[in-house]
Design a protein around this motif. Sequence first.
Motif, short mmCIF file in Angstrom:
data_model
loop_
_atom_site.label_atom_id
_atom_site.label_comp_id
_atom_site.label_asym_id
_atom_site.label_seq_id
_atom_site.Cartn_x
_atom_site.Cartn_y
_atom_site.Cartn_z
N ILE A 51 1.94 -4.97 13.35
CA ILE A 51 1.84 -4.82 11.90
C ILE A 51 2.73 -3.65 11.52
CG2 ILE A 51 0.35 -4.26 9.95
CD1 ILE A 51 -2.01 -5.33 11.61
N ASN A 52 3.69 -3.89 10.64
CA ASN A 52 4.51 -2.81 10.09
C ASN A 52 3.81 -2.29 8.85
OD1 ASN A 52 6.49 -3.25 12.05
ND2 ASN A 52 7.67 -4.59 10.73
N LEU A 53 3.67 -0.98 8.74
CA LEU A 53 2.99 -0.38 7.59
C LEU A 53 4.01 0.19 6.62
CD1 LEU A 53 0.09 1.54 9.36
CD2 LEU A 53 0.04 -0.73 8.31
N TYR A 54 3.78 -0.05 5.34
CA TYR A 54 4.63 0.45 4.27
C TYR A 54 3.75 0.99 3.16
CZ TYR A 54 8.22 -2.50 6.38
OH TYR A 54 9.09 -3.09 7.25
N THR A 55 4.30 1.88 2.35
CA THR A 55 3.63 2.26 1.11
C THR A 55 4.26 1.48 -0.03
OG1 THR A 55 5.12 4.11 0.67
CG2 THR A 55 3.13 4.59 1.96
N ALA A 56 3.56 1.40 -1.14
CA ALA A 56 4.05 0.64 -2.29
C ALA A 56 5.35 1.22 -2.83
CB ALA A 56 2.99 0.60 -3.38
N SER A 57 5.61 2.50 -2.58
CA SER A 57 6.82 3.13 -3.11
C SER A 57 8.06 2.89 -2.25
CB SER A 57 6.59 4.64 -3.26
OG SER A 57 6.34 5.22 -1.99
N GLU A 58 7.88 2.28 -1.07
CA GLU A 58 9.02 2.02 -0.19
C GLU A 58 9.81 0.81 -0.65
OE1 GLU A 58 8.55 2.64 4.10
OE2 GLU A 58 6.50 3.22 3.61
N ASP A 59 10.89 0.54 0.01
CA ASP A 59 11.79 -0.57 -0.30
C ASP A 59 11.03 -1.88 -0.46
OD1 ASP A 59 13.78 -2.48 -0.42
OD2 ASP A 59 14.74 -1.90 1.46
N PRO A 60 10.99 -2.47 -1.66
CA PRO A 60 10.22 -3.70 -1.88
C PRO A 60 10.80 -4.93 -1.18
CG PRO A 60 11.49 -3.14 -3.83
CD PRO A 60 11.66 -2.00 -2.85
N THR A 61 12.00 -4.85 -0.63
CA THR A 61 12.55 -6.00 0.10
C THR A 61 11.86 -6.19 1.45
OG1 THR A 61 14.34 -4.70 1.10
CG2 THR A 61 14.80 -5.78 -1.02
N ASN A 62 11.03 -5.22 1.86
CA ASN A 62 10.31 -5.31 3.13
C ASN A 62 8.93 -5.95 2.98
OD1 ASN A 62 12.30 -4.13 4.72
ND2 ASN A 62 11.61 -2.09 4.20
N THR A 63 8.49 -6.21 1.75
CA THR A 63 7.15 -6.75 1.53
C THR A 63 7.20 -7.91 0.55
OG1 THR A 63 6.73 -5.21 -0.29
CG2 THR A 63 6.09 -4.48 1.92
N GLY A 64 6.06 -8.51 0.30
CA GLY A 64 5.97 -9.59 -0.67
C GLY A 64 6.27 -9.09 -2.08
N ALA A 65 6.61 -10.02 -2.96
CA ALA A 65 7.01 -9.67 -4.32
C ALA A 65 5.92 -8.91 -5.07
CB ALA A 65 7.40 -10.93 -5.09
N ALA A 66 4.67 -9.23 -4.84
CA ALA A 66 3.58 -8.57 -5.54
C ALA A 66 2.67 -7.82 -4.57
CB ALA A 66 2.79 -9.58 -6.35
N ALA A 67 3.22 -7.41 -3.45
CA ALA A 67 2.41 -6.72 -2.43
C ALA A 67 1.90 -5.40 -2.96
CB ALA A 67 3.24 -6.49 -1.17
N GLY A 68 0.70 -5.08 -2.61
CA GLY A 68 0.10 -3.80 -2.98
C GLY A 68 -1.05 -3.51 -2.05
N PRO A 69 -1.49 -2.27 -2.01
CA PRO A 69 -2.63 -1.93 -1.16
C PRO A 69 -3.84 -2.78 -1.54
CG PRO A 69 -1.56 0.06 -1.96
CD PRO A 69 -0.95 -1.10 -2.71
N GLY A 70 -4.49 -3.32 -0.53
CA GLY A 70 -5.71 -4.10 -0.76
C GLY A 70 -5.49 -5.55 -1.12
N THR A 71 -4.29 -6.08 -0.96
CA THR A 71 -4.02 -7.47 -1.35
C THR A 71 -3.93 -8.42 -0.17
OG1 THR A 71 -1.63 -7.07 -1.36
CG2 THR A 71 -2.78 -6.77 -3.45
N ALA A 72 -4.20 -7.95 1.03
CA ALA A 72 -4.06 -8.80 2.22
C ALA A 72 -5.42 -9.25 2.76
CB ALA A 72 -3.30 -8.06 3.31
N SER A 73 -5.40 -10.35 3.48
CA SER A 73 -6.54 -10.85 4.22
C SER A 73 -6.01 -11.26 5.58
CB SER A 73 -7.16 -12.04 3.49
OG SER A 73 -8.21 -12.58 4.26
N ILE A 74 -6.51 -10.62 6.64
CA ILE A 74 -5.97 -10.83 7.98
C ILE A 74 -7.12 -11.16 8.93
CG2 ILE A 74 -4.66 -9.80 9.88
CD1 ILE A 74 -3.68 -7.67 7.86
N CYS A 75 -6.88 -12.12 9.82
CA CYS A 75 -7.87 -12.48 10.83
C CYS A 75 -7.34 -12.07 12.20
CB CYS A 75 -8.15 -13.97 10.80
SG CYS A 75 -9.31 -14.50 12.08
N PHE A 76 -8.15 -11.32 12.93
CA PHE A 76 -7.83 -10.92 14.30
C PHE A 76 -8.82 -11.58 15.24
CE2 PHE A 76 -6.49 -7.25 11.71
CZ PHE A 76 -5.16 -7.19 12.06
N ILE A 77 -8.35 -12.01 16.40
CA ILE A 77 -9.20 -12.64 17.41
C ILE A 77 -9.50 -11.62 18.51
CG2 ILE A 77 -9.35 -14.49 19.13
CD1 ILE A 77 -9.30 -15.45 16.20
N THR A 78 -10.74 -11.61 18.95
CA THR A 78 -11.14 -10.73 20.04
C THR A 78 -11.84 -11.55 21.12
OG1 THR A 78 -12.33 -8.69 20.61
CG2 THR A 78 -13.36 -10.13 18.98
#
Length: 131
Positions: A51-78
């Motif tokens: 997982i690459n981590l970015y802040t909202a103030s970084e280059d927006p070409t690295n994230t989704g068009a409307a990406a923001g903190p708290g907008t993801a849903s991720i499933c991890f298998i254990t």
Amino acid sequence: MRFTIDRIDHISLTCSDVEIAASWFQRVLGMEREEFGQEGRTALKFGGQKINLYTASEDPTNTGAAAGPGTASICFITGVGTEDIISHLVGCGVTVEKGPVPRLGALGPMSSVYCRDPDGNLIEIASYLED
């Protein structure tokens, strides 16, 4: 030419504070932190993915068009059962929002437990083991 996708290599996650997010994923999910690139970017490695981590103030070409903190849903298998997942989360001071609940994953039936990371992203931790 037609092609098929084999697997996910990495995802990019927008967060409010890279340090807080990285520390949470290391402490709660046991991921390995990696600094990379000339800019000293942060990634979290686990298995054959990262997982690459970015802040909202970084280059927006690295994230989704409307990406923001708290907008993801991720499933991890254990490889442990849901009782162990819940016990670990509680031991880390993480609130379990839901679970265990039956779900259908990429490989079939699984059992999932849900919590949120510091930015409010929905984190699903699932096991294909029968409880």
